[in-house]
Scaffold this motif. Structure first.
Motif, PDB file in Angstrom:
ATOM      1  N   VAL A   1     -13.243   4.920  28.817  1.00  0.00           N
ATOM      2  CA  VAL A   1     -12.167   4.419  28.379  1.00  0.00           C
ATOM      3  C   VAL A   1     -12.334   3.570  27.351  1.00  0.00           C
ATOM      4  CG1 VAL A   1     -12.621   0.993  28.780  1.00  0.00           C
ATOM      5  CG2 VAL A   1     -14.317   2.440  30.451  1.00  0.00           C
ATOM      6  N   TYR A   2     -11.032   4.154  26.783  1.00  0.00           N
ATOM      7  CA  TYR A   2     -10.946   4.071  25.257  1.00  0.00           C
ATOM      8  C   TYR A   2     -10.304   2.508  25.152  1.00  0.00           C
ATOM      9  CZ  TYR A   2     -10.879   9.305  26.156  1.00  0.00           C
ATOM     10  OH  TYR A   2     -11.825  10.394  26.475  1.00  0.00           O
ATOM     11  N   GLU A   3     -10.710   2.100  24.242  1.00  0.00           N
ATOM     12  CA  GLU A   3      -9.987   0.558  23.460  1.00  0.00           C
ATOM     13  C   GLU A   3     -10.577   0.777  22.238  1.00  0.00           C
ATOM     14  OE1 GLU A   3     -13.375  -1.531  25.678  1.00  0.00           O
ATOM     15  OE2 GLU A   3     -15.009  -1.277  24.778  1.00  0.00           O
ATOM     16  N   ASP A   4      -9.572  -0.656  21.507  1.00  0.00           N
ATOM     17  CA  ASP A   4      -9.874  -1.244  19.988  1.00  0.00           C
ATOM     18  C   ASP A   4     -10.054  -2.767  20.866  1.00  0.00           C
ATOM     19  OD1 ASP A   4      -9.460  -2.723  17.862  1.00  0.00           O
ATOM     20  OD2 ASP A   4      -7.611  -0.396  17.294  1.00  0.00           O
ATOM     21  N   PHE A   5     -10.907  -2.914  19.530  1.00  0.00           N
ATOM     22  CA  PHE A   5     -11.845  -4.691  19.651  1.00  0.00           C
ATOM     23  C   PHE A   5     -10.342  -5.644  19.345  1.00  0.00           C
ATOM     24  CE2 PHE A   5     -16.080  -2.057  19.339  1.00  0.00           C
ATOM     25  CZ  PHE A   5     -16.023  -2.468  20.833  1.00  0.00           C
ATOM     26  N   GLN A   6      -9.802  -5.100  18.314  1.00  0.00           N
ATOM     27  CA  GLN A   6      -8.521  -5.795  17.560  1.00  0.00           C
ATOM     28  C   GLN A   6      -7.227  -5.714  18.905  1.00  0.00           C
ATOM     29  OE1 GLN A   6      -7.753  -7.724  15.151  1.00  0.00           O
ATOM     30  NE2 GLN A   6      -6.245  -8.260  16.832  1.00  0.00           N
ATOM     31  N   CYS A   7      -7.262  -4.941  19.798  1.00  0.00           N
ATOM     32  CA  CYS A   7      -5.740  -5.170  20.567  1.00  0.00           C
ATOM     33  C   CYS A   7      -5.840  -5.628  21.535  1.00  0.00           C
ATOM     34  CB  CYS A   7      -5.851  -3.319  21.206  1.00  0.00           C
ATOM     35  SG  CYS A   7      -4.929  -2.914  22.554  1.00  0.00           S
ATOM     36  N   PRO A   8      -4.809  -6.431  21.554  1.00  0.00           N
ATOM     37  CA  PRO A   8      -4.403  -7.409  22.402  1.00  0.00           C
ATOM     38  C   PRO A   8      -4.574  -6.951  24.109  1.00  0.00           C
ATOM     39  CG  PRO A   8      -2.746  -7.633  20.596  1.00  0.00           C
ATOM     40  CD  PRO A   8      -3.599  -6.715  20.060  1.00  0.00           C
ATOM     41  N   ALA A   9      -4.230  -5.807  23.936  1.00  0.00           N
ATOM     42  CA  ALA A   9      -4.008  -4.512  25.488  1.00  0.00           C
ATOM     43  C   ALA A   9      -5.823  -5.218  25.672  1.00  0.00           C
ATOM     44  CB  ALA A   9      -3.247  -3.849  25.605  1.00  0.00           C
ATOM     45  N   CYS A  10      -6.184  -4.448  25.289  1.00  0.00           N
ATOM     46  CA  CYS A  10      -8.000  -4.239  25.404  1.00  0.00           C
ATOM     47  C   CYS A  10      -8.421  -6.069  26.249  1.00  0.00           C
ATOM     48  CB  CYS A  10      -8.293  -3.471  24.054  1.00  0.00           C
ATOM     49  SG  CYS A  10      -7.369  -1.831  23.868  1.00  0.00           S
ATOM     50  N   LYS A  11      -8.482  -6.467  24.962  1.00  0.00           N
ATOM     51  CA  LYS A  11      -8.746  -7.332  25.414  1.00  0.00           C
ATOM     52  C   LYS A  11      -8.267  -8.252  26.631  1.00  0.00           C
ATOM     53  CE  LYS A  11      -9.187 -12.681  24.342  1.00  0.00           C
ATOM     54  NZ  LYS A  11      -8.918 -13.526  23.105  1.00  0.00           N
ATOM     55  N   ALA A  12      -6.804  -8.321  27.473  1.00  0.00           N
ATOM     56  CA  ALA A  12      -6.364  -7.798  28.477  1.00  0.00           C
ATOM     57  C   ALA A  12      -7.257  -7.356  29.311  1.00  0.00           C
ATOM     58  CB  ALA A  12      -4.841  -7.715  28.284  1.00  0.00           C
ATOM     59  N   LEU A  13      -7.382  -6.096  29.142  1.00  0.00           N
ATOM     60  CA  LEU A  13      -7.847  -5.026  30.637  1.00  0.00           C
ATOM     61  C   LEU A  13      -9.203  -5.853  30.487  1.00  0.00           C
ATOM     62  CD1 LEU A  13      -7.771  -1.921  31.652  1.00  0.00           C
ATOM     63  CD2 LEU A  13      -9.003  -1.677  29.908  1.00  0.00           C
ATOM     64  N   GLU A  14     -10.078  -6.180  29.205  1.00  0.00           N
ATOM     65  CA  GLU A  14     -11.818  -7.004  29.690  1.00  0.00           C
ATOM     66  C   GLU A  14     -11.335  -7.246  30.655  1.00  0.00           C
ATOM     67  OE1 GLU A  14     -15.549  -6.806  29.108  1.00  0.00           O
ATOM     68  OE2 GLU A  14     -14.052  -5.539  28.848  1.00  0.00           O
ATOM     69  N   GLU A  15     -10.423  -8.779  30.322  1.00  0.00           N
ATOM     70  CA  GLU A  15     -10.441  -9.721  31.569  1.00  0.00           C
ATOM     71  C   GLU A  15     -10.227 -10.212  32.513  1.00  0.00           C
ATOM     72  OE1 GLU A  15      -7.548 -11.843  29.098  1.00  0.00           O
ATOM     73  OE2 GLU A  15      -8.751 -12.739  27.452  1.00  0.00           O
ATOM     74  N   SER A  16      -9.493  -8.820  32.403  1.00  0.00           N
ATOM     75  CA  SER A  16      -8.921  -8.313  34.588  1.00  0.00           C
ATOM     76  C   SER A  16      -9.956  -7.644  35.178  1.00  0.00           C
ATOM     77  CB  SER A  16      -7.351  -8.049  34.776  1.00  0.00           C
ATOM     78  OG  SER A  16      -7.401  -6.555  33.750  1.00  0.00           O
ATOM     79  N   SER A  17     -10.145  -6.078  34.385  1.00  0.00           N
ATOM     80  CA  SER A  17     -11.203  -4.849  34.800  1.00  0.00           C
ATOM     81  C   SER A  17     -12.036  -4.940  33.976  1.00  0.00           C
ATOM     82  CB  SER A  17      -9.969  -3.415  35.064  1.00  0.00           C
ATOM     83  OG  SER A  17      -9.007  -3.980  35.328  1.00  0.00           O
ATOM     84  N   GLY A  18     -12.819  -5.120  33.069  1.00  0.00           N
ATOM     85  CA  GLY A  18     -13.798  -5.588  32.534  1.00  0.00           C
ATOM     86  C   GLY A  18     -14.896  -5.351  33.429  1.00  0.00           C
TER      87      GLY A  18
END
Length: 252
Positions: free
Chosen positions: A91-108
Motif C-alpha cells: 500500500v503506497y500512500e501519502d497522509f496528505q493525499c485526499p484520494a488516500c483518505k478515500a481509500l482508507e475510508e472505503s478499503s482501509g
C-alpha cells in the motif's frame, strides 16, 4: 482606436485573464490529487461510485485483533500473522493525499482485516508525493512523524488518526504539537517521541526515501496498491469486496 474600442478590448483582456486564473485554480486543486502528473483517484464518477464503496466498507477488527505490526528500518510497516508471507499487498500512500483518505475510508478496514485473518501480508509505504506547498510540507511533517513511531503496536492507531485529521490541501496542516498529541493518544510513551516529532528528525529521510520508492517502484499516483508486485486497478482497490476477492484469489 477609439475610446469605446479601447474599453471593449480592455474588458476582453480582463475577462480572458479571469478565465485563465480560473483554469489555473482548477489545475492547482487538481494537482493535489496527482503525482508525477497522473490523477490518483481515477474516476470516482461524480461521487456515486465512492459513496457505494463506503457503504460496503467492512467493520475493522478491534485493535487487539489486528495482525502483529512491525516498523521496518526503511520506514515501511509490515502487518502480518506469523508465518504469513504471501500474498503480499503493498500500500503506497501519502497522509496528505485526499484520494488516500478515500481509500482508507472505503478499503482501509478490509486491508487490515485481511492481514488479521492471515489472508495476506500487508506492507504500508508512507511516502510524500507532493511538490507544491502547502501540501508538500504537510505531507513531510506527517510522514516524518510516522517514522518516529518505533513500536508496531502503536502504528496502526497513529496511521488512522493522521488520515482522520488530514487537512485541506489548501492550508498548512499537521501542526507538530498536534502530531505529538495524536501519538500520545495512540499510546506512544517513548521518552524521545516529542523531540523526534518536533525536531522533524526524519524529514529529509522521508523525502529521500519517497523519491527512491517512486523511482524504483514506478509509482505514478497515490494511492497505489500492488498485489504480488502488480498494480491493482482503482475499481478493485476502492471496492472492499472486489479487493478481498482479488487477495483471496492470489492466495490460492
Amino acid at each position: 482606436m477609439g475610446k469605446g474600442a479601447r474599453e471593449a478590448t480592455a474588458r476582453e483582456r480582463i475577462a480572458a485573464q479571469r478565465q485563465a486564473d480560473r483554469r489555473k485554480d482548477r489545475h492547482r486543486r487538481l494537482a493535489t490529487m496527482v503525482t508525477i502528473g497522473t490523477i490518483a483517484v481515477l474516476a470516482i464518477g461524480g461521487g456515486a461510485w465512492y459513496a457505494a464503496a463506503r457503504d460496503t466498507a467492512e467493520q475493522q477488527a478491534a485493535a487487539a485483533e489486528l495482525a502483529p505490526t512491525t516498523v521496518n528500518a526503511d520506514g515501511t510497516v509490515t502487518m502480518a500473522r506469523p508465518g504469513v508471507t504471501a500474498p503480499v499487498l503493498d500500500v503506497y500512500e501519502d497522509f496528505q493525499c485526499p484520494a488516500c483518505k478515500a481509500l482508507e475510508e472505503s478499503s482501509g478496514p478490509t486491508i487490515k482485516n485481511l492481514a488479521s485473518e492471515g489472508k495476506a501480508k500487508v506492507v504500508f509505504h508512507p511516502i510524500t508525493i507532493f511538490s507544491m506547498e502547502p501540501t508538500k510540507s504537510n505531507s513531510v511533517r506527517a510522514g516524518a512523524a510516522s517514522r518516529c513511531v518505533t513500536q508496531g503496536a502503536h502504528w496502526p492507531a497513529f496511521h488512522d488518526r493522521l488520515f482522520k485529521e488530514q487537512p485541506s490541501e489548501t492550508v498548512e496542516g499537521f501542526p507538530l504539537t498536534d502530531l505529538v498529541a495524536w501519538g500520545k493518544d495512540a499510546g506512544i510513551t517513548a521518552p524521545d517521541w516529542e523531540k523526534c516529532v518536533t525536531s522533524q528528525k526524519y524529514a529529509q529521510t522521508q523525502l529521500t526515501q519517497s523519491d527512491k520508492v517512486i523511482r524504483e517502484e514506478k509509482i505514478t499516483g497515490t494511492p497505489t496498491l500492488k498485489l504480488n508486485g502488480k498494480d491493482l486497478d482503482s475499481n478493485v482497490a476502492f471496492v472492499p469486496n472486489k479487493l478481498r476477492q482479488a487477495v483471496l484469489a492470489a492466495g490460492k
